[in-house]
Scaffold this motif. Sequence first.
Motif, PDB file in Angstrom:
ATOM      1  N   GLY A  65       1.299 -51.208 -22.885  1.00 27.12           N
ATOM      2  CA  GLY A  65       1.034 -52.287 -22.035  1.00 27.12           C
ATOM      3  C   GLY A  65      -0.646 -52.749 -21.908  1.00 27.12           C
ATOM      4  N   ALA A  66      -1.479 -51.934 -22.630  1.00 25.36           N
ATOM      5  CA  ALA A  66      -2.867 -52.314 -22.579  1.00 25.36           C
ATOM      6  C   ALA A  66      -3.075 -53.590 -23.580  1.00 25.36           C
ATOM      7  CB  ALA A  66      -3.616 -51.069 -23.405  1.00 25.36           C
ATOM      8  N   ALA A  67      -4.029 -54.466 -22.898  1.00 27.72           N
ATOM      9  CA  ALA A  67      -4.254 -55.459 -23.741  1.00 27.72           C
ATOM     10  C   ALA A  67      -4.876 -55.382 -25.011  1.00 27.72           C
ATOM     11  CB  ALA A  67      -4.985 -56.495 -22.948  1.00 27.72           C
ATOM     12  N   THR A  68      -4.461 -56.145 -26.061  1.00 27.73           N
ATOM     13  CA  THR A  68      -5.013 -56.269 -27.514  1.00 27.73           C
ATOM     14  C   THR A  68      -6.007 -57.190 -27.513  1.00 27.73           C
ATOM     15  OG1 THR A  68      -3.509 -57.583 -28.374  1.00 27.73           O
ATOM     16  CG2 THR A  68      -2.962 -55.371 -28.346  1.00 27.73           C
ATOM     17  N   GLY A  69      -6.044 -58.224 -26.615  1.00 33.15           N
ATOM     18  CA  GLY A  69      -7.003 -59.226 -26.716  1.00 33.15           C
ATOM     19  C   GLY A  69      -6.631 -60.348 -27.936  1.00 33.15           C
ATOM     20  N   LEU A  70      -5.265 -60.098 -28.248  1.00 32.50           N
ATOM     21  CA  LEU A  70      -4.759 -61.132 -29.332  1.00 32.50           C
ATOM     22  C   LEU A  70      -3.695 -62.073 -28.630  1.00 32.50           C
ATOM     23  CD1 LEU A  70      -4.398 -58.556 -32.233  1.00 32.50           C
ATOM     24  CD2 LEU A  70      -6.162 -60.298 -31.930  1.00 32.50           C
ATOM     25  N   ILE A  71      -3.889 -63.258 -28.941  1.00 31.00           N
ATOM     26  CA  ILE A  71      -2.797 -64.351 -28.732  1.00 31.00           C
ATOM     27  C   ILE A  71      -2.208 -64.791 -29.970  1.00 31.00           C
ATOM     28  CG2 ILE A  71      -2.460 -66.504 -27.897  1.00 31.00           C
ATOM     29  CD1 ILE A  71      -4.534 -66.124 -25.783  1.00 31.00           C
ATOM     30  N   PRO A 155       5.978 -61.654 -23.580  1.00 32.66           N
ATOM     31  CA  PRO A 155       5.633 -63.134 -22.864  1.00 32.66           C
ATOM     32  C   PRO A 155       5.352 -64.002 -23.967  1.00 32.66           C
ATOM     33  CG  PRO A 155       4.161 -60.905 -22.426  1.00 32.66           C
ATOM     34  CD  PRO A 155       5.171 -60.501 -23.490  1.00 32.66           C
ATOM     35  N   PHE A 156       5.867 -65.068 -23.717  1.00 30.32           N
ATOM     36  CA  PHE A 156       5.633 -66.473 -24.553  1.00 30.32           C
ATOM     37  C   PHE A 156       5.666 -67.665 -23.738  1.00 30.32           C
ATOM     38  CE2 PHE A 156      10.050 -66.370 -24.255  1.00 30.32           C
ATOM     39  CZ  PHE A 156      10.484 -67.633 -24.421  1.00 30.32           C
ATOM     40  N   VAL A 157       4.836 -68.734 -24.441  1.00 28.39           N
ATOM     41  CA  VAL A 157       5.129 -69.912 -23.893  1.00 28.39           C
ATOM     42  C   VAL A 157       5.568 -70.977 -25.138  1.00 28.39           C
ATOM     43  CG1 VAL A 157       4.051 -71.833 -22.664  1.00 28.39           C
ATOM     44  CG2 VAL A 157       3.744 -69.593 -21.791  1.00 28.39           C
ATOM     45  N   LEU A 313      -0.065 -68.969 -20.515  1.00 30.91           N
ATOM     46  CA  LEU A 313       0.256 -67.615 -21.400  1.00 30.91           C
ATOM     47  C   LEU A 313      -0.729 -66.463 -20.596  1.00 30.91           C
ATOM     48  CD1 LEU A 313       1.964 -65.727 -23.042  1.00 30.91           C
ATOM     49  CD2 LEU A 313       0.377 -66.351 -24.948  1.00 30.91           C
ATOM     50  N   THR A 314      -1.704 -66.827 -20.469  1.00 31.27           N
ATOM     51  CA  THR A 314      -2.950 -65.819 -19.981  1.00 31.27           C
ATOM     52  C   THR A 314      -2.568 -65.609 -18.523  1.00 31.27           C
ATOM     53  OG1 THR A 314      -4.709 -67.533 -19.836  1.00 31.27           O
ATOM     54  CG2 THR A 314      -4.622 -66.381 -21.736  1.00 31.27           C
ATOM     55  N   ASP A 315      -2.147 -66.693 -17.684  1.00 29.68           N
ATOM     56  CA  ASP A 315      -1.797 -66.312 -16.486  1.00 29.68           C
ATOM     57  C   ASP A 315      -0.784 -65.443 -16.394  1.00 29.68           C
ATOM     58  OD1 ASP A 315      -3.496 -68.256 -15.502  1.00 29.68           O
ATOM     59  OD2 ASP A 315      -2.412 -69.933 -15.228  1.00 29.68           O
ATOM     60  N   VAL A 316       0.532 -65.685 -17.154  1.00 33.74           N
ATOM     61  CA  VAL A 316       1.510 -64.495 -17.125  1.00 33.74           C
ATOM     62  C   VAL A 316       0.996 -63.122 -17.637  1.00 33.74           C
ATOM     63  CG1 VAL A 316       3.501 -63.889 -18.552  1.00 33.74           C
ATOM     64  CG2 VAL A 316       3.331 -66.236 -18.068  1.00 33.74           C
ATOM     65  N   LEU A 317       0.110 -63.198 -18.401  1.00 30.98           N
ATOM     66  CA  LEU A 317      -0.348 -61.906 -19.147  1.00 30.98           C
ATOM     67  C   LEU A 317      -1.058 -61.163 -17.872  1.00 30.98           C
ATOM     68  CD1 LEU A 317      -1.521 -62.665 -22.713  1.00 30.98           C
ATOM     69  CD2 LEU A 317       0.467 -61.286 -22.099  1.00 30.98           C
ATOM     70  N   GLU A 318      -2.041 -61.932 -17.264  1.00 34.44           N
ATOM     71  CA  GLU A 318      -3.002 -61.215 -16.324  1.00 34.44           C
ATOM     72  C   GLU A 318      -1.925 -60.860 -14.909  1.00 34.44           C
ATOM     73  OE1 GLU A 318      -5.780 -64.418 -15.114  1.00 34.44           O
ATOM     74  OE2 GLU A 318      -6.685 -63.997 -17.005  1.00 34.44           O
ATOM     75  N   ALA A 319      -0.708 -61.792 -14.654  1.00 28.25           N
ATOM     76  CA  ALA A 319       0.022 -61.303 -13.549  1.00 28.25           C
ATOM     77  C   ALA A 319       0.559 -59.979 -13.884  1.00 28.25           C
ATOM     78  CB  ALA A 319       1.037 -62.347 -13.493  1.00 28.25           C
ATOM     79  N   ARG A 320       1.135 -59.821 -15.111  1.00 31.69           N
ATOM     80  CA  ARG A 320       1.676 -58.568 -15.581  1.00 31.69           C
ATOM     81  C   ARG A 320       0.630 -57.376 -15.386  1.00 31.69           C
ATOM     82  NH1 ARG A 320       6.353 -58.945 -20.359  1.00 31.69           N
ATOM     83  NH2 ARG A 320       7.363 -60.994 -19.550  1.00 31.69           N
ATOM     84  N   ARG A 321      -0.439 -57.565 -15.813  1.00 30.77           N
ATOM     85  CA  ARG A 321      -1.397 -56.402 -15.901  1.00 30.77           C
ATOM     86  C   ARG A 321      -1.776 -56.214 -14.535  1.00 30.77           C
ATOM     87  NH1 ARG A 321      -3.372 -58.722 -20.814  1.00 30.77           N
ATOM     88  NH2 ARG A 321      -4.660 -60.076 -19.851  1.00 30.77           N
ATOM     89  N   ALA A 322      -1.450 -57.126 -13.518  1.00 34.93           N
ATOM     90  CA  ALA A 322      -1.939 -56.856 -12.349  1.00 34.93           C
ATOM     91  C   ALA A 322      -0.892 -56.368 -11.210  1.00 34.93           C
ATOM     92  CB  ALA A 322      -2.338 -58.282 -11.516  1.00 34.93           C
ATOM     93  N   ALA A 323       0.418 -56.239 -11.980  1.00 40.01           N
ATOM     94  CA  ALA A 323       1.528 -55.795 -11.150  1.00 40.01           C
ATOM     95  C   ALA A 323       1.421 -54.157 -10.988  1.00 40.01           C
ATOM     96  CB  ALA A 323       2.766 -55.958 -11.991  1.00 40.01           C
ATOM     97  N   PRO A 324       1.707 -53.627  -9.882  1.00 38.89           N
ATOM     98  CA  PRO A 324       1.758 -52.113  -9.877  1.00 38.89           C
ATOM     99  C   PRO A 324       2.413 -51.311 -10.751  1.00 38.89           C
ATOM    100  CG  PRO A 324       2.769 -53.128  -8.173  1.00 38.89           C
ATOM    101  CD  PRO A 324       2.408 -54.185  -8.836  1.00 38.89           C
ATOM    102  N   ALA A 325       3.561 -52.029 -11.295  1.00 42.74           N
ATOM    103  CA  ALA A 325       4.371 -51.014 -12.131  1.00 42.74           C
ATOM    104  C   ALA A 325       5.168 -52.000 -12.801  1.00 42.74           C
ATOM    105  CB  ALA A 325       5.443 -50.127 -11.303  1.00 42.74           C
ATOM    106  N   PRO A 326       5.457 -51.552 -14.069  1.00 45.02           N
ATOM    107  CA  PRO A 326       6.376 -52.443 -14.817  1.00 45.02           C
ATOM    108  C   PRO A 326       7.596 -52.918 -14.346  1.00 45.02           C
ATOM    109  CG  PRO A 326       5.769 -50.507 -16.193  1.00 45.02           C
ATOM    110  CD  PRO A 326       5.371 -50.160 -14.867  1.00 45.02           C
ATOM    111  N   SER A 327       7.996 -54.350 -14.306  1.00 49.53           N
ATOM    112  CA  SER A 327       9.059 -54.858 -13.746  1.00 49.53           C
ATOM    113  C   SER A 327       9.891 -55.896 -14.462  1.00 49.53           C
ATOM    114  CB  SER A 327       8.642 -55.571 -12.240  1.00 49.53           C
ATOM    115  OG  SER A 327       9.936 -56.171 -11.790  1.00 49.53           O
TER     116      SER A 327
END
Length: 353
Positions: A65-71, A155-157, A313-327
């Motif tokens: 779940g750590a970001a690679t910085g790749l889209i 995650p995809f768009v 897509l980045t909005d989705v990724l940021e929301a996932r990283r901000a989530a307290p736990a995987p869901s």
Amino acid sequence: MSTTTRVTQRMIADMAGVSQSTVSLVLNGKADEARRIPAATRDRVLEVIRETTYVANPVARSLVGAATGLIGVFTYEPAFPNRSSDFYTPLLTGIESAAEGVGADLLLFTSTPVVDGRRRLFHESNRLRLADGCILLGREMDPDELERLLDSTYPFVAIGRREAADGRVPYVGVDYVSATHALAVRALELGHRRFGLLRLPQTAESSRDRRAGIVAAAASGSATVAEAEVTPNRTVTDAWASIRPSQPSVVFVEDPADAHELHARLAADGVAVPEDLSVVVLGEHNRAADGPADFTRLRAPRTELGARAVRALTDVLEARRAAPAPSTSAGPPVQELLDCSLVRGATLVAPAV
């Protein structure tokens, strides 16, 4: 610590106060195994990694779940042949600009082979997980693949409106229904009541949307629509010959290249555009000015389309990283349609008396 020092997992473990096996699991373990590590411990290990020169394998980083910085960017059709590039270049320009703005690198997935003009999203050489998420491009997308991708929670768009998977596909597209309806209404206002439509096969949502706008406007104005489909086995000349007996006063052409071919066919037959027949194009090439006429046409905001897809897509990724736990739960998918502009051109005039 010197940037020239090779940082090892053992050093990270000592700095974080955990075992080397814990570090290894965070970096290289399966996602479900890594998530059994307490969140505070995992965050401490990742923080040490960020503060050192250690660079995790991108596959391992995406697994935990750590970001690679790749889209990622996946195109169902080849993006760079001359005809395709007219469509894809503005999209890729927008994608590139928006990715630069968020500090992301782009990864173009090209390893899956092209079969019958299309790539398969799921293939043994697929490397989607190298990227944090992916933007999908293509006139047609396999609905089964889209549903499988949704089930994977990757995650995809998609670029373009997509009806697959009971409307659950996230996309940024173009409102072709409203745009083509507006063009057809303009033709009605000029006095046209016999429409012709040279369209592509109705296998893509964009083609169905374009047709829907024309048909709805024609019905509202008591106009007739004579349709013909252009395919690899049915030329523009053949399609035109099939609708010509209906004596249309205006022909709507879905594909810009087909409009160029039709213009040449009409000229060869002594039919003047627009004096004898109006021609309206439901799209635009990058090099519209190089065409045989200044067609009345639609201009889709393709550069903006690419940029908006990256932001979605980045909005989705940021929301996932901000989530307290995987869901597995999530809000409604982004589904946004952008407006087309209408280019007046010079090929739509009142019908000849």
